[in-house]
Motif scaffolding. Structure first.
Motif, short mmCIF file in Angstrom:
data_model
loop_
_atom_site.label_atom_id
_atom_site.label_comp_id
_atom_site.label_asym_id
_atom_site.label_seq_id
_atom_site.Cartn_x
_atom_site.Cartn_y
_atom_site.Cartn_z
N GLU A 1 38.44 43.58 29.11
CA GLU A 1 37.10 43.88 28.58
C GLU A 1 36.02 43.49 29.59
O GLU A 1 35.01 44.21 29.76
CB GLU A 1 36.89 43.14 27.26
N ALA A 2 36.21 42.37 30.29
CA ALA A 2 35.25 41.95 31.31
C ALA A 2 35.21 42.94 32.47
O ALA A 2 34.14 43.26 33.01
CB ALA A 2 35.62 40.55 31.83
N TRP A 3 36.39 43.44 32.84
CA TRP A 3 36.44 44.43 33.93
C TRP A 3 35.75 45.72 33.53
O TRP A 3 35.02 46.31 34.33
CB TRP A 3 37.89 44.68 34.32
N GLN A 4 35.96 46.18 32.31
CA GLN A 4 35.29 47.40 31.85
C GLN A 4 33.78 47.23 31.81
O GLN A 4 33.03 48.17 32.10
CB GLN A 4 35.82 47.78 30.46
N THR A 5 33.33 46.02 31.50
CA THR A 5 31.88 45.75 31.50
C THR A 5 31.31 45.87 32.91
O THR A 5 30.28 46.52 33.14
CB THR A 5 31.60 44.36 30.93
N LEU A 6 31.97 45.23 33.87
CA LEU A 6 31.51 45.30 35.26
C LEU A 6 31.57 46.73 35.79
O LEU A 6 30.65 47.20 36.47
CB LEU A 6 32.38 44.38 36.13
N LYS A 7 32.63 47.41 35.45
CA LYS A 7 32.78 48.79 35.91
C LYS A 7 31.68 49.68 35.35
O LYS A 7 31.12 50.54 36.06
CB LYS A 7 34.16 49.33 35.48
N GLY A 8 31.34 49.50 34.09
CA GLY A 8 30.27 50.29 33.48
C GLY A 8 28.93 50.03 34.14
O GLY A 8 28.15 50.97 34.38
N VAL A 9 28.62 48.76 34.47
CA VAL A 9 27.36 48.43 35.13
C VAL A 9 27.31 49.05 36.52
O VAL A 9 26.28 49.61 36.94
CB VAL A 9 27.18 46.90 35.21
N CYS A 10 28.44 49.00 37.26
CA CYS A 10 28.48 49.58 38.61
C CYS A 10 28.30 51.10 38.56
O CYS A 10 27.54 51.67 39.36
CB CYS A 10 29.80 49.23 39.27
N ASN A 11 28.99 51.77 37.65
CA ASN A 11 28.88 53.23 37.55
C ASN A 11 27.47 53.66 37.18
O ASN A 11 26.97 54.66 37.69
CB ASN A 11 29.89 53.76 36.53
N LYS A 12 26.82 52.91 36.29
CA LYS A 12 25.45 53.25 35.91
C LYS A 12 24.50 53.04 37.08
O LYS A 12 23.57 53.84 37.31
CB LYS A 12 25.01 52.41 34.71
N LEU B 1 33.20 39.31 39.95
CA LEU B 1 34.58 39.54 40.36
C LEU B 1 35.38 38.24 40.38
O LEU B 1 36.56 38.23 39.99
CB LEU B 1 34.61 40.20 41.74
N SER B 2 34.77 37.15 40.84
CA SER B 2 35.48 35.86 40.83
C SER B 2 35.79 35.42 39.40
O SER B 2 36.85 34.84 39.14
CB SER B 2 34.65 34.80 41.56
N ILE B 3 34.89 35.69 38.45
CA ILE B 3 35.15 35.36 37.05
C ILE B 3 36.32 36.18 36.51
O ILE B 3 37.21 35.65 35.82
CB ILE B 3 33.89 35.63 36.20
N ILE B 4 36.35 37.46 36.83
CA ILE B 4 37.44 38.33 36.36
C ILE B 4 38.77 37.92 37.00
O ILE B 4 39.81 37.89 36.33
CB ILE B 4 37.10 39.80 36.67
N PHE B 5 38.77 37.59 38.31
CA PHE B 5 40.00 37.17 38.98
C PHE B 5 40.54 35.89 38.34
O PHE B 5 41.76 35.73 38.17
CB PHE B 5 39.74 36.95 40.47
N ARG B 6 39.65 34.96 38.01
CA ARG B 6 40.09 33.72 37.39
C ARG B 6 40.69 33.97 36.02
O ARG B 6 41.71 33.38 35.65
CB ARG B 6 38.90 32.75 37.31
N LYS B 7 40.07 34.85 35.23
CA LYS B 7 40.61 35.21 33.91
C LYS B 7 41.99 35.84 34.05
O LYS B 7 42.90 35.58 33.26
CB LYS B 7 39.67 36.17 33.19
N SER B 8 42.14 36.69 35.07
CA SER B 8 43.42 37.37 35.29
C SER B 8 44.51 36.36 35.64
O SER B 8 45.64 36.45 35.14
CB SER B 8 43.27 38.41 36.40
N LEU B 9 44.21 35.38 36.51
CA LEU B 9 45.20 34.36 36.88
C LEU B 9 45.55 33.46 35.71
O LEU B 9 46.71 33.09 35.51
CB LEU B 9 44.68 33.54 38.05
N ASP B 10 44.55 33.10 34.92
CA ASP B 10 44.78 32.18 33.80
C ASP B 10 45.58 32.83 32.68
O ASP B 10 46.38 32.15 32.00
CB ASP B 10 43.45 31.65 33.26
N THR B 11 45.35 34.11 32.44
CA THR B 11 46.02 34.80 31.32
C THR B 11 47.26 35.58 31.75
O THR B 11 48.06 35.96 30.90
CB THR B 11 45.05 35.77 30.64
#
Length: 402
Positions: free
Chosen positions: A190-201, A388-398
């Motif tokens: 969900e965090a990645w989709q949020t970042l992706k949406g902001v970048c695309n806009k 991106l660092s927040i998303i990478f950390r979530k990915s490693l933790d989960t």
């Protein structure tokens, strides 16, 4: 269309466009053909190697060849083996995969064949009722002269011009976002989709679009070639006005032809020389020469439904690749001998580490499946390194990949 009759059939040359010709050949080989006749037929077929586009079909009377399995039920010196090997050496594609001759008390056989010197040139191949008293079925097909794949940019009427993007405004958009608050309570995906949406806009708002123009001029057409062609044209016009200076025009015509051939040869050698460092340039050149541009087609799912998106096609391919591996039984994983006394408890990285990686991206590369261009990531590396660092950390933790 020019027609030329030969001893073993008829062939004609069809003009496809201003530059390409198609050789269409109809062949017949008698089942009682002598060795001399077979050699003459092979000589005719070998000429296909020098032709850009060719379509050859007819009754070859080769029941010993299994075209589906790619096997010949005959000795190495048998005429069927020799002809089959020649077809393979010429890289001809054979399309008929069903029996074409039926006779009572005899096994059906595939005698009528269709060859092209490129894949995917024949579509909608089907059999029809025999003509008259013939024991051979009729064949009907569609020959694809050329085709192309429309890209996502062409479908949208243009593509983003990242060279003229307003990256200052995009940085301001990313700085105005409170990433800690936006991504704190969201999962990895969900965090990645949020970042992706902001970048695309941001790209849509601050990167102008440009129309996609199809390039029709050859890539080897350099300034030297243009100058030679222009000089040749001027001399031709001078010769046409007063019928003088023919020798001068003839010399320039031969010189221009030589320059054009040199430019073509140099252009074709370049991808070969740079293959090790730039393999993409070589495959682009090969793809340019193909009449039919083939992409990833729709795949059939388990529920007999065809895939509609790239993500669905990737999932189906992943399922297939998984199926060929050995499935290990459930139970404890065997322990391997330790090779080091050190244990990695956690992977530590900072926002600065992510920014350094983004700064090293190649800005001229194509975007991946996420459609975020490397130019955007590199230009806004400082602003995007935090989310991106927040998303990478979530990915490693989960243990979840977005």
């Amino acid at each position: 269309m020019s027609i030329l009759r030969v001893q073993y059939g008829v062939r004609c040359k069809v003009k496809l466009n201003n530059t390409d010709d198609l050789l269409v050949g109809l062949c017949y080989r008698s089942p009682n053909s002598s060795q001399e006749n077979n050699e003459k037929l092979l000589q005719k077929l070998r000429r296909v190697e020098d032709i850009k586009s060719s379509l050859i079909f007819g009754d070859f009377n080769l029941p010993e060849v299994d075209w589906i399995e790619g096997q010949v039920r005959a000795g190495e010196t048998h005429h069927a083996t020799v002809i089959y090997d020649i077809m393979q050496d010429l890289y001809l594609t054979q399309y008929v995969d069903f029996p074409t001759r039926y006779r009572e008390w005899q096994k059906p056989s595939t005698l009528d064949l269709i060859f092209t010197n490129e894949d995917f040139m024949i579509e909608n191949l089907c059999e029809k009722a025999p003509i008259g008293k013939s024991d051979h079925v009729g064949l009907m097909w569609t020959y694809v002269c050329s085709s192309s794949i429309s890209t996502r940019e062409e479908a949208q009427g243009g593509k983003p011009n990242y060279n003229k993007g307003n990256y200052k405004a995009m940085k301001q958009v990313f700085n105005d976002m409170n990433w800690q608050h936006e991504l704190e309570d969201k999962g990895c995906d969900e965090a990645w989709q949020t970042l992706k949406g902001v970048c695309n806009k941001a790209v849509h708002d601050h990167v102008p679009f440009k129309k996609v123009k199809k390039k029709h001029k050859p890539r080897w057409l350099c300034s030297r070639v243009k100058k030679a062609i222009k000089t040749k044209y001027k001399l031709y016009m001078r010769y046409g006005d007063n019928y003088r200076d023919y020798e001068e025009y003839k010399k320039q015509n031969n010189k221009t032809r030589k320059i054009v051939r040199e430019a073509q040869a140099n252009y074709e050698k370049r991808p070969m020389k740079e293959f090790k460092n730039k393999p993409k340039a070589f495959y682009n050149y090969v793809r340019e020469k193909q009449k039919v541009k083939v992409g990833v087609s729709q795949l059939e799912c388990e529920d007999v439904r065809l895939t509609e998106t790239d993500r669905e096609a990737a999932k189906e391919l992943s399922k297939f690749f998984k199926s060929v591996y050995t499935k290990e039984p459930d139970g404890p994983v065997p322990e391997l001998p330790r090779r080091t006394g050190e244990t990695v408890e956690d992977i530590i990285f900072t926002q600065e580490d992510v920014q350094k990686k983004l700064d090293k991206l190649s800005a001229d590369r194509c975007p991946g499946p996420d459609q975020i261009h490397p130019r955007v990531l590199k230009e806004c590396s400082k602003e995007l390194s935090l989310p991106l660092s927040i998303i990478f950390r979530k990915s490693l933790d989960t243990g979840i990949l977005p």
